[in-house]
Design an enzyme around this catalytic site. Structure first.
Site, PDB file in Angstrom:
ATOM      1  N   LYS A 134     -11.881  -4.852  -3.324  1.00  0.00           N
ATOM      2  CA  LYS A 134     -12.734  -4.512  -3.246  1.00  0.00           C
ATOM      3  C   LYS A 134     -12.111  -2.687  -3.868  1.00  0.00           C
ATOM      4  O   LYS A 134     -13.343  -1.699  -4.336  1.00  0.00           O
ATOM      5  CB  LYS A 134     -13.101  -3.792  -1.969  1.00  0.00           C
ATOM      6  CG  LYS A 134     -14.081  -4.697  -1.543  1.00  0.00           C
ATOM      7  CD  LYS A 134     -15.169  -4.111   0.055  1.00  0.00           C
ATOM      8  CE  LYS A 134     -13.920  -4.710   1.292  1.00  0.00           C
ATOM      9  NZ  LYS A 134     -13.513  -4.043   2.424  1.00  0.00           N
ATOM     10  N   LYS A 192      -5.615 -10.526  -7.274  1.00  0.00           N
ATOM     11  CA  LYS A 192      -7.310 -11.367  -6.329  1.00  0.00           C
ATOM     12  C   LYS A 192      -8.609 -10.598  -6.972  1.00  0.00           C
ATOM     13  O   LYS A 192      -7.386  -8.772  -6.984  1.00  0.00           O
ATOM     14  CB  LYS A 192      -6.674 -11.675  -4.607  1.00  0.00           C
ATOM     15  CG  LYS A 192      -6.504 -10.024  -3.935  1.00  0.00           C
ATOM     16  CD  LYS A 192      -7.059  -9.859  -3.123  1.00  0.00           C
ATOM     17  CE  LYS A 192      -7.321  -9.036  -1.959  1.00  0.00           C
ATOM     18  NZ  LYS A 192      -7.447  -9.210  -0.462  1.00  0.00           N
ATOM     19  N   LYS A 233       0.269  -1.517  -0.057  1.00  0.00           N
ATOM     20  CA  LYS A 233      -0.332   0.438  -0.083  1.00  0.00           C
ATOM     21  C   LYS A 233       0.612   1.328  -0.049  1.00  0.00           C
ATOM     22  O   LYS A 233       0.200   2.504  -0.689  1.00  0.00           O
ATOM     23  CB  LYS A 233      -1.240   0.264   0.944  1.00  0.00           C
ATOM     24  CG  LYS A 233      -2.038  -1.314   0.769  1.00  0.00           C
ATOM     25  CD  LYS A 233      -2.652  -0.277   2.355  1.00  0.00           C
ATOM     26  CE  LYS A 233      -4.431  -1.585   2.198  1.00  0.00           C
ATOM     27  NZ  LYS A 233      -4.972  -1.323   3.287  1.00  0.00           N
TER      28      LYS A 233
HETATM   29  P1  AMP Z   1     -10.650  -6.247   1.546  1.00  0.00           P
HETATM   30  O1  AMP Z   1     -11.812  -6.330   0.121  1.00  0.00           O
HETATM   31  O2  AMP Z   1      -9.496  -6.118   1.988  1.00  0.00           O
HETATM   32  O3  AMP Z   1     -10.731  -5.200   2.876  1.00  0.00           O
HETATM   33  O4  AMP Z   1     -10.975  -7.378   2.838  1.00  0.00           O
HETATM   34  C1  AMP Z   1     -11.888  -8.102   3.692  1.00  0.00           C
HETATM   35  C2  AMP Z   1     -12.330  -9.719   3.933  1.00  0.00           C
HETATM   36  O5  AMP Z   1     -12.469  -9.821   2.476  1.00  0.00           O
HETATM   37  C3  AMP Z   1     -11.068 -10.028   3.638  1.00  0.00           C
HETATM   38  O6  AMP Z   1     -11.038 -11.122   4.680  1.00  0.00           O
HETATM   39  C4  AMP Z   1     -10.391 -10.494   3.191  1.00  0.00           C
HETATM   40  O7  AMP Z   1      -9.361 -11.957   2.990  1.00  0.00           O
HETATM   41  C5  AMP Z   1     -11.400 -10.960   2.190  1.00  0.00           C
HETATM   42  N1  AMP Z   1     -11.000 -10.827   0.931  1.00  0.00           N
HETATM   43  C6  AMP Z   1     -10.959  -9.654   0.407  1.00  0.00           C
HETATM   44  N2  AMP Z   1     -10.506  -9.491  -1.489  1.00  0.00           N
HETATM   45  C7  AMP Z   1     -10.880 -10.997  -1.447  1.00  0.00           C
HETATM   46  C8  AMP Z   1     -10.518 -12.899  -2.418  1.00  0.00           C
HETATM   47  N3  AMP Z   1     -10.575 -12.314  -3.529  1.00  0.00           N
HETATM   48  N4  AMP Z   1     -10.736 -13.560  -2.354  1.00  0.00           N
HETATM   49  C9  AMP Z   1     -10.937 -13.719  -0.985  1.00  0.00           C
HETATM   50  N5  AMP Z   1     -11.116 -12.995  -0.058  1.00  0.00           N
HETATM   51  C10 AMP Z   1     -11.469 -11.779  -0.450  1.00  0.00           C
END
Ligand code: AMP
Ligand code: TRP
Length: 336
Positions: A202, A199, A118
């Site tokens: 969001k 991945k 980041k």
């Molecule tokens: P974030 O979107 O990074 O705030 O992540 C929120 C939650 O969703 C966390 O537990 C992440 O590890 C999970 N997460 C985010 N993106 C993915 C993805 N593409 N595949 C699986 N888990 C995800």
């Protein structure tokens, strides 16, 4: 004095109200959270304090925080069965972070993979971005958490929380439960449709064709899946080969949503083309997300009710976090 013992295993997880909630978040995180609602005691936190570690437009943050709450409830996090709250509504998180900062060596934070990634993307790196994992440790440790269900990318942060807890316990006496990260085996990493080497994220969900957003309707879902990157081959099989990452990702999404075995899925698609695969995956995703989207839209239309539910959640969270922060302050020698 330690806090009151609790019988059921405590679960704590957090999610940022940044970007748009994706199928990756749902399959990698929320679905597991919903599955555990009955047998465990669950705390789910919308981590707005974490979100401002990188610049945010205030109006966007406000709107996304409500959207996130609506989507989580729509996904099945029933506020009757769990404590769903906003991080900044419970002051103990920021206070706990400060105290934990003072037992955390800077070197531990500079090593964090997420920080390294980041900070490369920022013109100016805030102190908060470096400190991000300590705030996360405070989130977890304030609730005497046993289990932290997260995607694979968050494992390092939960391990850091364990290290901080152990260090605090050594310095000031037994205070914190040492939490365990719980990483789902499958669906731990749903890949981006436009770049299956990375991945689904969001923060990139605004790019058309990158992700499936949970609030997307059928047309958007079909569009994104139709454009998904595949490979010049034609075999529809599960595979770790980098060039098959796109097809593998579509198959995993199909597997996660249907619950069919891999053998059955490969047999089902044998001899068919990628166009057909995409059509079927889109159909399965549309049907899986339809009820979630409908509930989501009804919550978004009623922000007063949503805020009421969040106020109830915050009160329940404070009932656990406030006595814990008092205990922490006593341990370090503050007058409480
Ligand atoms: P974030 O979107 O990074 O705030 O992540 C929120 C939650 O969703 C966390 O537990 C992440 O590890 C999970 N997460 C985010 N993106 C993915 C993805 N593409 N595949 C699986 N888990 C995800
Ligand atoms: N850093 C986590 C993420 O981006 C969100 C988070 C904040 C979290 N506090 C937490 C996750 C506590 C688990 C426990 O996914």
């Amino acid at each position: 004095m330690t806090s009151l013992p609790h019988k059921k295993l405590r679960v704590f997880s957090g999610i940022q109200p940044s970007g748009a909630f994706t199928l990756g978040n749902y399959l990698g995180a929320i679905r597991q959270w919903v599955a555990g609602l009955d047998e465990k005691e669950n705390f789910f936190c919308i981590v707005d304090l974490h979100t401002i570690t990188v610049p945010q437009e205030p109006q966007d943050l406000l709107r996304r925080t409500r959207e996130m709450a609506a989507i989580l409830i729509a996904c099945g996090l029933d506020p009757q069965k769990c404590t769903l709250f906003i991080q900044s509504h419970v002051r103990a998180h920021a206070e706990g972070c400060w105290i934990l900062n003072c037992v955390t060596p800077v070197g531990w934070l500079e090593r964090m993979t997420q920080y390294k990634l980041k900070s490369q993307q920022q013109e100016s790196i805030s102190t908060g971005l470096l400190d991000y994992p300590v705030l996360q440790a405070a989130d977890i440790l304030l609730y005497d958490t046993n289990e932290v269900p997260v995607g694979e990318d968050q494992k390092q942060h939960v391990e850091l929380a364990r290290d901080i807890a152990q260090r605090f316990n050594n310095l000031y006496g037994e205070t914190f439960v040492i939490p365990e990260p719980i990483i789902p085996k499958l669906g731990a990493r749903v890949k981006a449709l436009d770049d299956p080497a990375t991945k689904m994220s969001k923060s990139k969900a605004y790019i058309r064709g990158h992700a499936i957003r949970l609030a997307d309707g059928p047309d958007e879902i079909r569009y994104a899946i139709k454009r998904a990157v595949t490979d010049p081959g034609r075999e529809i099989v599960f595979s770790d080969a980098p060039e098959k990452a796109g097809v593998n990702n579509l198959l995993e999404i199909y597997e996660l949503l249907t619950g069919y075995t891999r053998e059955a899925i490969e047999a089902h698609f044998a001899g068919k083309g990628y166009g057909h695969l995409k059509q079927e995956v889109a159909g399965v995703v549309i049907e899986a997300l339809r009820p979630i989207r409908e509930r989501y839209l009804s919550f978004i239309a009623d922000p007063v009710e949503l805020d009421r539910l969040l106020a109830v959640g915050a009160e329940r969270a404070r009932a656990v976090a406030d006595p814990k922060i008092q205990e922490i302050k006593r341990k370090v020698g503050f007058i409480v």
